[in-house]
Motif scaffolding. Sequence first.
Motif, mmCIF file in Angstrom:
data_model
loop_
_atom_site.group_PDB
_atom_site.id
_atom_site.type_symbol
_atom_site.label_atom_id
_atom_site.label_comp_id
_atom_site.label_asym_id
_atom_site.label_seq_id
_atom_site.Cartn_x
_atom_site.Cartn_y
_atom_site.Cartn_z
ATOM 1 N N SER A 24 -6.403 -8.013 10.008
ATOM 2 C CA SER A 24 -7.743 -7.455 9.852
ATOM 3 C C SER A 24 -7.943 -6.285 10.808
ATOM 4 O O SER A 24 -7.114 -6.057 11.699
ATOM 5 N N PRO A 25 -9.065 -5.558 10.654
ATOM 6 C CA PRO A 25 -9.347 -4.468 11.598
ATOM 7 C C PRO A 25 -9.432 -4.953 13.046
ATOM 8 O O PRO A 25 -9.128 -4.189 13.960
ATOM 9 N N GLY A 26 -9.804 -6.218 13.235
ATOM 10 C CA GLY A 26 -9.869 -6.776 14.572
ATOM 11 C C GLY A 26 -8.585 -7.434 15.025
ATOM 12 O O GLY A 26 -8.559 -8.134 16.037
ATOM 13 N N ASP A 27 -7.513 -7.225 14.254
ATOM 14 C CA ASP A 27 -6.181 -7.753 14.560
ATOM 15 C C ASP A 27 -6.035 -9.257 14.367
ATOM 16 O O ASP A 27 -5.086 -9.859 14.869
ATOM 17 N N SER A 28 -6.955 -9.863 13.636
ATOM 18 C CA SER A 28 -6.736 -11.253 13.242
ATOM 19 C C SER A 28 -5.641 -11.281 12.184
ATOM 20 O O SER A 28 -5.615 -10.423 11.296
ATOM 21 N N THR A 29 -4.759 -12.249 12.273
ATOM 22 C CA THR A 29 -3.635 -12.314 11.344
ATOM 23 C C THR A 29 -3.621 -13.631 10.581
ATOM 24 O O THR A 29 -4.169 -14.639 11.040
ATOM 25 N N ASN A 30 -3.006 -13.591 9.415
ATOM 26 C CA ASN A 30 -2.779 -14.810 8.660
ATOM 27 C C ASN A 30 -1.429 -14.699 7.969
ATOM 28 O O ASN A 30 -0.987 -13.590 7.636
ATOM 29 N N TYR A 31 -0.777 -15.838 7.787
ATOM 30 C CA TYR A 31 0.576 -15.881 7.247
ATOM 31 C C TYR A 31 0.709 -16.955 6.185
ATOM 32 O O TYR A 31 0.052 -17.997 6.244
ATOM 33 N N ALA A 32 1.602 -16.719 5.258
ATOM 34 C CA ALA A 32 2.008 -17.781 4.339
ATOM 35 C C ALA A 32 2.744 -18.843 5.140
ATOM 36 O O ALA A 32 3.460 -18.527 6.107
ATOM 37 N N ASP A 33 2.575 -20.087 4.761
ATOM 38 C CA ASP A 33 3.228 -21.180 5.487
ATOM 39 C C ASP A 33 4.739 -20.984 5.549
ATOM 40 O O ASP A 33 5.383 -21.329 6.542
ATOM 41 N N SER A 34 5.299 -20.412 4.502
ATOM 42 C CA SER A 34 6.751 -20.284 4.406
ATOM 43 C C SER A 34 7.339 -19.293 5.405
ATOM 44 O O SER A 34 8.550 -19.292 5.646
ATOM 45 N N VAL A 35 6.486 -18.439 5.992
ATOM 46 C CA VAL A 35 7.008 -17.416 6.911
ATOM 47 C C VAL A 35 6.473 -17.569 8.320
ATOM 48 O O VAL A 35 6.876 -16.805 9.221
ATOM 49 N N LYS A 36 5.585 -18.506 8.536
ATOM 50 C CA LYS A 36 5.044 -18.711 9.890
ATOM 51 C C LYS A 36 6.169 -18.970 10.873
ATOM 52 O O LYS A 36 7.121 -19.667 10.569
ATOM 53 N N ASP A 37 6.016 -18.398 12.048
ATOM 54 C CA ASP A 37 6.982 -18.533 13.149
ATOM 55 C C ASP A 37 8.260 -17.734 12.914
ATOM 56 O O ASP A 37 9.157 -17.743 13.769
ATOM 57 N N ARG A 38 8.357 -17.049 11.775
ATOM 58 C CA ARG A 38 9.523 -16.187 11.525
ATOM 59 C C ARG A 38 9.126 -14.727 11.361
ATOM 60 O O ARG A 38 9.869 -13.831 11.761
ATOM 61 N N PHE A 39 7.971 -14.481 10.755
ATOM 62 C CA PHE A 39 7.505 -13.123 10.493
ATOM 63 C C PHE A 39 6.322 -12.807 11.392
ATOM 64 O O PHE A 39 5.509 -13.685 11.712
ATOM 65 N N THR A 40 6.203 -11.529 11.764
ATOM 66 C CA THR A 40 5.075 -11.078 12.571
ATOM 67 C C THR A 40 4.532 -9.773 12.006
ATOM 68 O O THR A 40 5.296 -8.823 11.821
ATOM 69 N N ILE A 41 3.234 -9.748 11.753
ATOM 70 C CA ILE A 41 2.589 -8.528 11.266
ATOM 71 C C ILE A 41 1.824 -7.885 12.413
ATOM 72 O O ILE A 41 1.142 -8.562 13.189
ATOM 73 N N THR A 42 1.980 -6.580 12.539
ATOM 74 C CA THR A 42 1.256 -5.812 13.558
ATOM 75 C C THR A 42 0.794 -4.497 12.937
ATOM 76 O O THR A 42 1.238 -4.116 11.851
ATOM 77 N N ARG A 43 -0.098 -3.821 13.635
ATOM 78 C CA ARG A 43 -0.575 -2.536 13.137
ATOM 79 C C ARG A 43 -0.734 -1.560 14.291
ATOM 80 O O ARG A 43 -1.015 -1.962 15.422
ATOM 81 N N ASP A 44 -0.535 -0.296 13.966
ATOM 82 C CA ASP A 44 -0.763 0.795 14.914
ATOM 83 C C ASP A 44 -1.877 1.636 14.321
ATOM 84 O O ASP A 44 -1.655 2.413 13.385
ATOM 85 N N ASN A 45 -3.080 1.466 14.837
ATOM 86 C CA ASN A 45 -4.234 2.143 14.254
ATOM 87 C C ASN A 45 -4.154 3.663 14.420
ATOM 88 O O ASN A 45 -4.643 4.410 13.570
ATOM 89 N N ALA A 46 -3.545 4.111 15.485
ATOM 90 C CA ALA A 46 -3.426 5.559 15.696
ATOM 91 C C ALA A 46 -2.557 6.205 14.634
ATOM 92 O O ALA A 46 -2.745 7.378 14.290
ATOM 93 N N LYS A 47 -1.611 5.442 14.098
ATOM 94 C CA LYS A 47 -0.696 5.970 13.080
ATOM 95 C C LYS A 47 -1.025 5.455 11.681
ATOM 96 O O LYS A 47 -0.319 5.777 10.728
ATOM 97 N N ASN A 48 -2.090 4.641 11.573
ATOM 98 C CA ASN A 48 -2.432 4.040 10.275
ATOM 99 C C ASN A 48 -1.218 3.370 9.645
ATOM 100 O O ASN A 48 -0.931 3.547 8.453
ATOM 101 N N THR A 49 -0.506 2.619 10.455
ATOM 102 C CA THR A 49 0.738 2.014 10.018
ATOM 103 C C THR A 49 0.715 0.510 10.287
ATOM 104 O O THR A 49 0.236 0.074 11.337
ATOM 105 N N VAL A 50 1.240 -0.241 9.330
ATOM 106 C CA VAL A 50 1.389 -1.682 9.494
ATOM 107 C C VAL A 50 2.869 -2.023 9.446
ATOM 108 O O VAL A 50 3.637 -1.394 8.707
ATOM 109 N N TYR A 51 3.258 -2.979 10.253
ATOM 110 C CA TYR A 51 4.651 -3.388 10.353
ATOM 111 C C TYR A 51 4.782 -4.871 10.015
ATOM 112 O O TYR A 51 3.863 -5.657 10.233
ATOM 113 N N LEU A 52 5.938 -5.232 9.495
ATOM 114 C CA LEU A 52 6.270 -6.630 9.281
ATOM 115 C C LEU A 52 7.653 -6.879 9.872
ATOM 116 O O LEU A 52 8.653 -6.414 9.316
#
Length: 112
Positions: free
Chosen positions: A49-77
């Motif tokens: 979310s815009p406030g950096d709250s995250t949610n994950y599918a159960d199948s990827v929890k603890d393996r995948f991480t989503i982050t964002r760089d607001n200055a670059k309008n970029t999201v990473y997985l």
Amino acid sequence: QVQLVESGGGLVQPGGSLRLSCAASGAILGMGWYRQAPGKQRELVAGISPGDSTNYADSVKDRFTITRDNAKNTVYLQMNSLKSEDTAVYYCRVVKPTGVYWGQGTQVTVSS
């Protein structure tokens, strides 16, 4: 016109890692990654979310991480400990004040 540029997919062995990125033009609200495997429906992998709250599918929890760089309008997985069942086309989804937009998709194949 909204542009979403995805990158980072490819072929990796089980247990390996990949990092996807999605760069968007203009102001961004929510961002997320979805995936679609052959013969299956598209499913949510992770969202942020815009406030950096995250949610994950159960199948990827603890393996995948989503982050964002607001200055670059970029999201990473960041995807670690990849499994064969993670094989799919991964799509970036961006929520903007003007609507919802999808990237073109990037193939992730996990195979030995």
